[in-house]
Structures are given as structure tokens and as C-alpha cells.
Design a protein around this motif. Sequence first.
Motif, PDB file in Angstrom:
ATOM      1  N   THR A  94       4.040  -5.621  10.514  1.00 36.46           N
ATOM      2  CA  THR A  94       3.999  -4.171  10.289  1.00 36.46           C
ATOM      3  C   THR A  94       4.224  -3.835   8.820  1.00 36.46           C
ATOM      4  OG1 THR A  94       4.841  -3.774  12.520  1.00 36.46           O
ATOM      5  CG2 THR A  94       5.041  -1.966  10.951  1.00 36.46           C
ATOM      6  N   GLY A 131       1.411  -2.245   6.390  1.00 40.41           N
ATOM      7  CA  GLY A 131       1.738  -0.971   5.756  1.00 40.41           C
ATOM      8  C   GLY A 131       1.633  -1.054   4.247  1.00 40.41           C
ATOM      9  N   LEU A 163       2.378   7.415   3.242  1.00 44.08           N
ATOM     10  CA  LEU A 163       2.122   6.244   4.094  1.00 44.08           C
ATOM     11  C   LEU A 163       3.228   5.208   3.956  1.00 44.08           C
ATOM     12  CD1 LEU A 163      -1.724   5.870   3.625  1.00 44.08           C
ATOM     13  CD2 LEU A 163      -0.525   6.482   5.720  1.00 44.08           C
ATOM     14  N   THR A 176       4.966   3.962   7.245  1.00 45.10           N
ATOM     15  CA  THR A 176       4.640   2.624   7.749  1.00 45.10           C
ATOM     16  C   THR A 176       5.562   1.518   7.273  1.00 45.10           C
ATOM     17  OG1 THR A 176       3.088   2.201   5.932  1.00 45.10           O
ATOM     18  CG2 THR A 176       2.192   3.205   7.941  1.00 45.10           C
ATOM     19  N   GLN A 210      10.083   9.144   8.602  1.00 46.84           N
ATOM     20  CA  GLN A 210       8.761   9.548   9.087  1.00 46.84           C
ATOM     21  C   GLN A 210       8.484  11.018   8.783  1.00 46.84           C
ATOM     22  OE1 GLN A 210       9.191   8.257  13.130  1.00 46.84           O
ATOM     23  NE2 GLN A 210       8.304   6.258  12.704  1.00 46.84           N
TER      24      GLN A 210
END
Length: 108
Positions: free
Chosen positions: A25, A29, A55, A59, A91
Motif C-alpha cells: 500500500t 501510494g 494523495l 494513501t 484522510q
Amino acid sequence: MQTLQIDLFALPIRYVTLFAAFFVTIVMGLFIVFQAYHGYRRNESRRMLFLAVGLAFVTVVPPVISLGTASFGFDVDIYVFYLPLGTAISQIVGLSFIIYSLALRSGS
């Protein structure tokens, strides 16, 4: 001072799988963030810069926070309240940057 030594073969497979998922991940990202940042550098577009930062917060930061917290072995309050709060705030900040990048005029 002793160095920390971890025998990866002695860890339960679920921990290794979880670490691998976090690692993939984070790498994916970072790849997306790098591409957006490269677009910013190529086109000198502030929109792409805000998109890249957003982003990154969406991420990359949440799995890094989770992985960092898990490596220290805190008490339950950290995992039940502060960790979800920290990832949610990350987030929210990231999505705010993304929304701002979409709302900017194309000439910016």
C-alpha cells in the motif's frame, strides 16, 4: 545497548501478511504521489501539487501511522480511539487537498 533482532520466520504468518499489505500500500501510494508530483514539475500546475499532497495524506500516511503504532505495542486505547482518529484526520486533510486541487481554476 542491544540491537533489536526480529526473526521473520518465527513471526505468525498473519503478521507477515499484514506487514506485506502495508508495504505494498505504501509503495503504490508513493508511486501515485510521485507521478502527480512529476506532473506538477512538468506542467508547473499548482493543481497537481495539491493533488500530490492530498494523495500522500490519503494513501501513504494512514498505513505509515498504523505500522508505526503497531511496532511500538501501545495499550488498547491507542488502537481503539487514537489510531482510527489519526488515520481519519489524515484522510480528511488529504481529501481536502484533493478537493481544493479540483476547485482551482485551470490557469493556476
